[in-house]
Write an enzyme that holds these catalytic residues in place. Structure first.
Site, mmCIF file in Angstrom:
data_model
loop_
_atom_site.group_PDB
_atom_site.id
_atom_site.type_symbol
_atom_site.label_atom_id
_atom_site.label_comp_id
_atom_site.label_asym_id
_atom_site.label_seq_id
_atom_site.Cartn_x
_atom_site.Cartn_y
_atom_site.Cartn_z
ATOM 1 N N TYR A 32 17.222 2.836 -7.089
ATOM 2 C CA TYR A 32 16.098 3.748 -7.285
ATOM 3 C C TYR A 32 16.033 4.102 -8.766
ATOM 4 O O TYR A 32 16.915 4.740 -9.315
ATOM 5 C CB TYR A 32 16.289 5.006 -6.439
ATOM 6 C CG TYR A 32 15.167 6.000 -6.588
ATOM 7 C CD1 TYR A 32 13.853 5.643 -6.295
ATOM 8 C CD2 TYR A 32 15.418 7.307 -7.007
ATOM 9 C CE1 TYR A 32 12.824 6.549 -6.429
ATOM 10 C CE2 TYR A 32 14.387 8.232 -7.137
ATOM 11 C CZ TYR A 32 13.092 7.840 -6.850
ATOM 12 O OH TYR A 32 12.064 8.735 -6.980
ATOM 13 N N GLY A 80 0.802 -1.218 0.000
ATOM 14 C CA GLY A 80 0.000 0.000 0.000
ATOM 15 C C GLY A 80 0.835 1.269 0.000
ATOM 16 O O GLY A 80 0.404 2.299 0.499
ATOM 17 N N ARG A 91 -3.753 -11.148 -4.981
ATOM 18 C CA ARG A 91 -5.133 -10.822 -4.568
ATOM 19 C C ARG A 91 -5.782 -9.997 -5.660
ATOM 20 O O ARG A 91 -5.159 -9.662 -6.660
ATOM 21 C CB ARG A 91 -5.074 -9.987 -3.294
ATOM 22 C CG ARG A 91 -4.185 -8.735 -3.507
ATOM 23 C CD ARG A 91 -4.267 -7.774 -2.352
ATOM 24 N NE ARG A 91 -3.206 -6.784 -2.386
ATOM 25 C CZ ARG A 91 -3.243 -5.642 -3.055
ATOM 26 N NH1 ARG A 91 -4.278 -5.353 -3.813
ATOM 27 N NH2 ARG A 91 -2.236 -4.798 -3.007
HETATM 28 P P1 ADP Z 1 3.873 -1.632 -2.469
HETATM 29 O O1 ADP Z 1 3.966 -3.020 -1.925
HETATM 30 O O2 ADP Z 1 3.694 -0.595 -1.435
HETATM 31 O O3 ADP Z 1 2.933 -1.539 -3.619
HETATM 32 P P2 ADP Z 1 6.023 -1.548 -4.422
HETATM 33 O O4 ADP Z 1 7.288 -2.278 -4.247
HETATM 34 O O5 ADP Z 1 5.036 -2.101 -5.386
HETATM 35 O O6 ADP Z 1 5.343 -1.366 -3.012
HETATM 36 O O7 ADP Z 1 6.335 -0.046 -4.817
HETATM 37 C C1 ADP Z 1 5.354 0.971 -4.793
HETATM 38 C C2 ADP Z 1 5.725 2.071 -5.763
HETATM 39 O O8 ADP Z 1 6.998 2.655 -5.410
HETATM 40 C C3 ADP Z 1 5.919 1.609 -7.202
HETATM 41 O O9 ADP Z 1 4.708 1.570 -7.903
HETATM 42 C C4 ADP Z 1 6.890 2.635 -7.761
HETATM 43 O O10 ADP Z 1 6.243 3.803 -8.185
HETATM 44 C C5 ADP Z 1 7.756 2.961 -6.558
HETATM 45 N N1 ADP Z 1 8.965 2.122 -6.578
HETATM 46 C C6 ADP Z 1 9.113 0.920 -6.020
HETATM 47 N N2 ADP Z 1 10.339 0.423 -6.235
HETATM 48 C C7 ADP Z 1 10.998 1.334 -6.950
HETATM 49 C C8 ADP Z 1 12.328 1.425 -7.472
HETATM 50 N N3 ADP Z 1 13.211 0.465 -7.270
HETATM 51 N N4 ADP Z 1 12.671 2.550 -8.161
HETATM 52 C C9 ADP Z 1 11.771 3.536 -8.344
HETATM 53 N N5 ADP Z 1 10.521 3.511 -7.862
HETATM 54 C C10 ADP Z 1 10.123 2.441 -7.176
HETATM 55 P P1 ADP Z 2 -3.344 -2.045 -5.177
HETATM 56 O O1 ADP Z 2 -2.025 -2.716 -4.934
HETATM 57 O O2 ADP Z 2 -4.492 -2.958 -5.232
HETATM 58 O O3 ADP Z 2 -3.266 -1.060 -6.248
HETATM 59 P P2 ADP Z 2 -2.890 -0.556 -2.777
HETATM 60 O O4 ADP Z 2 -1.421 -0.741 -2.898
HETATM 61 O O5 ADP Z 2 -3.440 0.818 -2.689
HETATM 62 O O6 ADP Z 2 -3.694 -1.226 -3.919
HETATM 63 O O7 ADP Z 2 -3.365 -1.427 -1.542
HETATM 64 C C1 ADP Z 2 -4.712 -1.762 -1.365
HETATM 65 C C2 ADP Z 2 -5.087 -1.658 0.076
HETATM 66 O O8 ADP Z 2 -4.398 -2.620 0.823
HETATM 67 C C3 ADP Z 2 -4.769 -0.346 0.724
HETATM 68 O O9 ADP Z 2 -5.782 -0.096 1.658
HETATM 69 C C4 ADP Z 2 -3.452 -0.607 1.403
HETATM 70 O O10 ADP Z 2 -3.289 0.277 2.472
HETATM 71 C C5 ADP Z 2 -3.604 -2.035 1.834
HETATM 72 N N1 ADP Z 2 -2.366 -2.824 1.877
HETATM 73 C C6 ADP Z 2 -1.792 -3.454 0.848
HETATM 74 N N2 ADP Z 2 -0.697 -4.154 1.257
HETATM 75 C C7 ADP Z 2 -0.588 -3.940 2.572
HETATM 76 C C8 ADP Z 2 0.342 -4.386 3.578
HETATM 77 N N3 ADP Z 2 1.370 -5.188 3.323
HETATM 78 N N4 ADP Z 2 0.150 -3.948 4.834
HETATM 79 C C9 ADP Z 2 -0.886 -3.144 5.128
HETATM 80 N N5 ADP Z 2 -1.787 -2.712 4.227
HETATM 81 C C10 ADP Z 2 -1.653 -3.088 2.975
#
Ligand code: ADP
Ligand code: ADP
Ligand code: MG
Length: 446
Positions: free
Chosen positions: A201, A163, A291
C-alpha cells in the site's frame, strides 16, 4: 472506413461516440435496455434496438443480443465505450467470429492486460517498474506468508476488478484472514472471478496515467499524462492534464517507457497505462485500461486530438499520421465528474426526473452528458451523469474557469456533487497541485 457502427454502451459515452461517427459520416446503431427507451443516445442514433431488461447483465452485457443487433442492422464494427463489455476478451473474440470489427485491441491483448496480475507480470518482463506485490494468491496460509514478505499495510486486489471496486486495505496481520476471505468472496460475486493478488500500500502517491494510441502498423504515440490523484474510495473525482507534478523530462521518460511496453504487448487502439508516482518522482506500473477512458476529454483538450475518431480510424486499418514528437500539450485542462449522489448523505446515489437544467457555456467549456430536461435518471446504472471539462492557457486560469462553470451549472431533480467539487477546487492542496490519492481520506471527506 466503416459505413455503420453499433455503440454497445449508454449514457454520455454513447452520445460522445455517436457524435464522432456523425462527424465522420458513419451511420450509428444504438442498443438500449427497457429502462433506457427515452435515453438520449437512442434518439441521437440513426437506428436503435432494444436488447433486454433494465439490469446491465440482461442487456448491455448480453453479448448475444448485442451481436444480433449488429448483424440485423448490418453494422461493420462495434464501439464498446468504457466499462460494460469494453475489456471483455470473449466479446471481442465473438465479434471477430461474426466478421464484426471490435473497436479496441485484439482478444489476446485484452485478456493479457485485463487480468491485472498478468498485466503486472507482462510489464515486469518488459522492464517496466511495477508496484511491489505478490502474484496470484489462493490459499489463505500461502497468502499470509506473501503478505508478511510485502509488509503491512497492504492492498488485496481482485485481478478482474475495475472502477475502484475489488480493492481492500489490510492494515495489519490480525485483520488478514477476515478481509482476505471477504475480499475473495466479493470478487467472485462481483466479477465472477475470485482471483486475488497483494500489493504494497503506497502512501503519498499521485495517480499518473499516460494516454497512448497505437495503430496496426507499429506506430505508437503517447499523448501526455493525466493526473487523477483526486479520488474518493479509489474512484476518480477530478482529472487534469498536464499533471502539475510531472516535469517535461519525466513526461518524456514515461512516454519512452510506455512506448516500449506497448510494443512488447503488441498493443493496438487507444489505451491508458496507469502508474503511481512516489514523492521522489519514481513511477510504478499499476494497471492498464485497454479502452477509452472516462477522462479522455482532458487529453483531447490539451492535444487537440479526437481520441474516439482515432480509435475508429485505427480499427478501420488507417495509420496514425502523427508521432509523439508532433504532440504538444497546450495549456491546461480539468475535468469534474458530475455524479447523481448526495455528498451530505455519504454520497448516496440518487435518481429522479430532471426538473430544471442549465449547462454552463462560454469559450473552452465542454459538458459531456446524456441528460436533457424531463429525462428520468434510472437507478440501474452508474451514478455519473455528466463531465464538465474546461481548457485554459494556464492551470490557474483553468481552475477559475472550472469554478465559474460549476457555479453556473444547474441540475434540479436529482442530487449531485457540484458544490462538493467547488469546495475541492478551493482546497490548498488542489490549488498547489500537491494533492495525493489519499487527500480526501486524510481530510475526512470520504
Ligand atoms: P481499478 O481497476 O479499480 O482502476 P486500480 O488498480 O487502478 O484499480 O486502483 C485504483 C486506485 O486505487 C488507484 O488509482 C490508486 O489511487 C489506488 N491504489 C491502487 N493500488 C494502490 C497501491 N498499491 N497503493 C496505494 N494506492 C493504490
Ligand atoms: P476510468 O478508468 O476510465 O477512469 P472508471 O475506473 O471510473 O474510469 O471506470 C469506468 C466505468 O467502467 C465505470 O462505470 C466503472 O464502474 C466501470 N468499470 C471499469 N472496470 C470495470 C470492471 N472490471 N468491472 C465492472 N465495471 C467496471
Ligand atoms: Mg485503475
Amino acid at each position: 472506413m466503416f459505413s455503420k457502427i453499433l455503440i454497445a454502451n449508454r449514457g454520455e459515452i454513447a452520445v460522445r461516440i455517436i457524435r464522432a461517427c456523425r462527424e465522420m459520416g458513419i451511420s450509428t446503431v444504438a442498443v438500449y435496455s427497457q429502462a433506457d427507451r427515452d435515453a438520449l443516445h437512442v434518439s441521437l442514433a440513426d437506428e436503435c434496438y432494444c436488447i433486454g431488461p433494465a439490469h446491465a447483465k440482461d442487456s448491455y452485457l448480453n453479448m448475444n443480443a448485442i451481436l444480433s443487433a449488429a448483424i440485423v442492422s448490418g453494422a461493420q464494427a462495434i464501439h464498446p465505450g468504457y466499462g460494460l463489455l469494453s475489456e471483455n476478451a470473449e466479446f471481442a473474440k465473438l465479434c471477430a467470429e461474426y466478421g464484426i470489427t471490435f473497436i479496441g485491441p485484439s482478444p489476446e491483448v485484452l485478456s493479457k492486460m485485463g487480468d491485472k496480475d498478468e498485466a503486472k507480470r507482462t510489464m515486469r518482463a518488459a522492464s517496466v517498474p511495477v508496484i511491489p506485490g505478490s502474484g496470484l494468491v489462493q490459499e489463505p496460509q500461502e497468502a499470509k506468508k506473501a503478505a508478511a514478505e510485502i509488509g503491512y499495510p497492504l492492498l488485496i486486489k481482485a485481478r478482474a476488478g475495475g472502477g475502484g471496486r475489488g480493492i481492500r486495505l489490510i492494515r495489519e496481520e490480525s485483520e488478514f484472514d477476515k478481509v482476505f476471505s471477504q475480499a475473495s468472496e466479493e470478487a467472485k460475486n462481483a466479477f465472477g472471478d475470485g482471483g486475488m493478488y497483494l500489493e504494497k500500500y503506497m502512501t503519498n502517491v499521485k495517480h499518473i496515467e499516460m494516454q497512448v494510441l497505437c495503430d496496426t502498423f507499429g506506430h505508437i504515440v503517447c499523448l501526455g499524462e493525466r493526473d487523477c490523484s483526486m479520488q474518493r474510495k479509489n474512484q476518480k473525482v477530478m482529472e487534469e492534464s498536464p499533471s502539475p507534478a510531472v516535469t517535461a523530462i519525466q513526461r518524456s521518460e514515461l512516454s519512452r517507457l510506455c512506448e516500449k511496453a506497448m510494443r512488447s504487448v503488441g498493443y493496438t487502439g487507444a489505451g491508458t497505462v496507469e502508474f503511481l508516482m512516489d514523492r521522489d518522482g519514481f513511477f510504478y506500473f499499476m494497471e492498464m485500461n485497454t479502452r477509452l477512458q472516462v477522462e479522455h476529454p482532458v487529453t483531447e483538450m490539451v492535444t487537440g486530438i479526437d481520441l474516439v475518431k482515432w480509435q475508429i480510424r485505427i480499427a478501420a486499418g488507417m495509420p496514425l499520421d502523427f508521432t509523439s514528437e508532433d504532440v504538444s500539450l497546450r495549456g491546461h485542462a480539468i475535468e469534474c465528474r458530475i455524479n447523481a449522489e448526495n455528498p451530505k448523505e455519504n454520497f448516496r446515489p440518487g435518481c429522479g426526473k430532471i426538473s430544471l437544467m442549465h449547462i454552463p457555456g462560454g469559450p473552452f467549456v465542454r459538458f459531456d452528458t446524456a441528460l436533457y430536461p424531463d429525462y428520468v435518471v434510472p437507478p440501474f446504472y452508474d451514478s455519473m451523469i455528466g463531465k464538465l471539462i474546461v481548457h485554459a492557457r494556464t492551470r490557474e486560469e483553468a481552475i477559475r474557469k472550472m469554478q465559474a462553470a460549476l457555479c453556473e451549472l444547474v441540475i434540479e431533480g436529482v442530487d449531485h456533487n457540484g458544490d462538493f467539487l467547488l469546495e475541492l477546487l478551493q482546497e490548498d492542496a488542489f490549488q498547489t497541485g500537491r494533492y495525493t490519492t489519499s487527500f480526501l481520506e486524510q481530510r475526512g471527506r470520504v
